[in-house]
Design a protein around this motif. Structure first.
Motif, PDB file in Angstrom:
ATOM      1  N   VAL A  56       0.849  -1.185   0.000  1.00 56.24           N
ATOM      2  CA  VAL A  56       0.000   0.000   0.000  1.00 56.24           C
ATOM      3  C   VAL A  56       0.887   1.238   0.000  1.00 56.24           C
ATOM      4  N   SER A  57       0.559   2.217  -0.838  1.00 51.19           N
ATOM      5  CA  SER A  57       1.349   3.439  -0.920  1.00 51.19           C
ATOM      6  C   SER A  57       1.270   4.223   0.386  1.00 51.19           C
ATOM      7  N   PRO A  58       2.291   5.036   0.707  1.00 51.62           N
ATOM      8  CA  PRO A  58       2.270   5.822   1.947  1.00 51.62           C
ATOM      9  C   PRO A  58       1.072   6.753   2.061  1.00 51.62           C
ATOM     10  N   ASP A  59       0.541   7.234   0.918  1.00 51.15           N
ATOM     11  CA  ASP A  59      -0.628   8.116   0.974  1.00 51.15           C
ATOM     12  C   ASP A  59      -1.943   7.339   0.910  1.00 51.15           C
ATOM     13  N   SER A  60      -1.844   6.017   0.903  1.00 54.06           N
ATOM     14  CA  SER A  60      -3.003   5.119   0.923  1.00 54.06           C
ATOM     15  C   SER A  60      -3.858   5.196  -0.334  1.00 54.06           C
ATOM     16  N   ALA A  61      -3.375   5.850  -1.373  1.00 56.71           N
ATOM     17  CA  ALA A  61      -4.176   6.030  -2.585  1.00 56.71           C
ATOM     18  C   ALA A  61      -4.029   4.880  -3.575  1.00 56.71           C
ATOM     19  N   ARG A  62      -2.918   4.148  -3.490  1.00 53.86           N
ATOM     20  CA  ARG A  62      -2.665   3.100  -4.466  1.00 53.86           C
ATOM     21  C   ARG A  62      -2.273   1.784  -3.789  1.00 53.86           C
ATOM     22  N   LEU A  63      -2.540   0.712  -4.482  1.00 58.45           N
ATOM     23  CA  LEU A  63      -2.147  -0.626  -4.037  1.00 58.45           C
ATOM     24  C   LEU A  63      -1.400  -1.299  -5.170  1.00 58.45           C
ATOM     25  N   CYS A  64      -0.231  -1.848  -4.852  1.00 61.63           N
ATOM     26  CA  CYS A  64       0.541  -2.599  -5.837  1.00 61.63           C
ATOM     27  C   CYS A  64       0.441  -4.078  -5.477  1.00 61.63           C
ATOM     28  N   THR A  65       0.120  -4.905  -6.459  1.00 61.83           N
ATOM     29  CA  THR A  65       0.024  -6.346  -6.237  1.00 61.83           C
ATOM     30  C   THR A  65       0.949  -7.077  -7.196  1.00 61.83           C
ATOM     31  N   GLY A  66       1.447  -8.223  -6.762  1.00 64.68           N
ATOM     32  CA  GLY A  66       2.310  -9.049  -7.593  1.00 64.68           C
ATOM     33  C   GLY A  66       1.891 -10.498  -7.502  1.00 64.68           C
ATOM     34  N   SER A  67       2.319 -11.290  -8.494  1.00 62.99           N
ATOM     35  CA  SER A  67       1.824 -12.656  -8.590  1.00 62.99           C
ATOM     36  C   SER A  67       2.872 -13.568  -9.218  1.00 62.99           C
ATOM     37  N   ARG A  68       2.590 -14.850  -9.130  1.00 64.31           N
ATOM     38  CA  ARG A  68       3.419 -15.834  -9.817  1.00 64.31           C
ATOM     39  C   ARG A  68       3.160 -15.831 -11.324  1.00 64.31           C
ATOM     40  N   ASP A  69       2.223 -15.008 -11.769  1.00 65.64           N
ATOM     41  CA  ASP A  69       1.986 -14.894 -13.217  1.00 65.64           C
ATOM     42  C   ASP A  69       2.938 -13.897 -13.879  1.00 65.64           C
ATOM     43  N   ASN A  70       3.981 -13.474 -13.137  1.00 67.79           N
ATOM     44  CA  ASN A  70       5.032 -12.580 -13.645  1.00 67.79           C
ATOM     45  C   ASN A  70       4.598 -11.125 -13.771  1.00 67.79           C
ATOM     46  N   THR A  71       3.447 -10.763 -13.228  1.00 72.83           N
ATOM     47  CA  THR A  71       2.954  -9.403 -13.408  1.00 72.83           C
ATOM     48  C   THR A  71       2.884  -8.627 -12.097  1.00 72.83           C
ATOM     49  N   LEU A  72       2.979  -7.304 -12.245  1.00 69.32           N
ATOM     50  CA  LEU A  72       2.653  -6.350 -11.194  1.00 69.32           C
ATOM     51  C   LEU A  72       1.477  -5.523 -11.681  1.00 69.32           C
ATOM     52  N   LEU A  73       0.531  -5.282 -10.792  1.00 69.02           N
ATOM     53  CA  LEU A  73      -0.617  -4.442 -11.105  1.00 69.02           C
ATOM     54  C   LEU A  73      -0.672  -3.289 -10.117  1.00 69.02           C
TER      55      LEU A  73
END
Length: 297
Positions: A133-150
């Protein structure tokens, strides 16, 4: 360990040596505290701090639990995932938090709302293995075994950025405090620093010899630590890196005999240099992590 610790001895541990000769310095032992199980008959797979007296845990029982460690009681249980929980992450200074699961979903929960998820984020093709979670709580970054970041907009629940890197099987994500950067470890043995302004790789640290299982950033954002898998003392290390301009390796800590599963920076109340705790599959006591400084254990 299949449950949150059911009994916790309050003792003061000041020093640990190498595994072949543990040295303990402890203050007077106090009474045991009994805790109710958080995930009965199921392993706890993730935990995060929600407030000064509340933590959130996820388990193989597919549930997320809000737990008051001061009273030793479960506050609420949250159900919605179809498979075991892999990660949990809390939104700073709020009652909201996220959970990721082997069911490929990320869900947002609110301790002060209903027991059903506020948001259900679907975008990964495989198990979700990273939440930040970003420090300003505005964004969430997720990662997976599918080789992607969202990258997700927390307010709308919409995916706003997607990037894929071949063989980048994400193992953990953490946001650098006060910076637009996300640190990521991977099964391809690398540690990547992502610039979230466009979701591009800003820096790749020199590849290690073993899978990188976890990473953590210091509160001031100046340093980070990653840890490795391994067996019989081969690998099984933690590595301290500089996140400032040089971004060099500062030092490496060895001592565990099996995979190092997680690592964390501890407050510097009694040390001038960074103090790091690591946990491992070599069955070290759950509440007696190895303590390190950058001059060695």
């Amino acid at each position: 360990m299949g449950k949150l610790q059911s009994k916790l001895r309050h003792s003061t541990y000041n020093k640990y040596s190498m595994p072949d000769g543990i040295v303990e310095e402890r203050g007077p032992a106090r009474a045991f505290l009994d805790y109710s199980p958080a995930h009965a008959d199921a392993a706890v797979t993730a935990v995060a701090a929600l407030s000064s007296d509340m933590c959130v845990s996820g388990g193989k029982d597919k549930t997320v639990v809000a737990y008051n460690w001061k009273t030793g009681n479960v506050v609420r249980r949250f159900q919605g995932h179809e498979r075991e929980i892999t990660k949990v992450a809390c939104i700073p200074r709020s009652s909201q938090f996220f959970s990721a699961s082997r069911d490929k979903m990320v869900m947002m929960w609110d301790l002060r709302s209903s027991s059903w998820p506020k948001q259900q984020l679907s975008g990964h093709a495989m198990v979700v293995t990273g939440l930040a979670v970003s420090p300003d709580s505005a964004r969430l970054c997720t990662g997976s075994r599918d080789n992607t970041l969202l990258m997700w907009d927390v307010g709308t629940g919409q995916c706003v950025e997607r990037v894929s890197v071949s063989r980048n099987l994400v193992t953990h994500l953490c946001w650098v405090p006060q910076e637009p950067y996300v640190l990521q470890t991977s099964e391809d043995k690398t540690i990547r620093l992502w610039d979230t302004r466009g979701l591009k790789v800003a820096h790749m640290f020199p590849a290690k010899q073993h899978i990188q299982t976890y990473c953590e950033v210091s509160v001031d954002g100046h340093q980070c630590v990653s840890c490795s898998n391994g067996f019989g003392g081969d690998g099984c290390e933690a590595t301290l890196w500089d996140l400032r301009q040089t971004r060099n390796k500062i030092c490496e800590y060895k001592g565990h005999f099996q995979t190092v599963a997680s690592c964390v920076f501890l407050p510097r109340a009694w040390a001038l240099m960074p103090v790091i705790a690591t946990s491992s599959h070599d069955c070290k006591p759950a509440f007696s992590p190895w303590l390190w400084t950058d001059q060695g254990p």
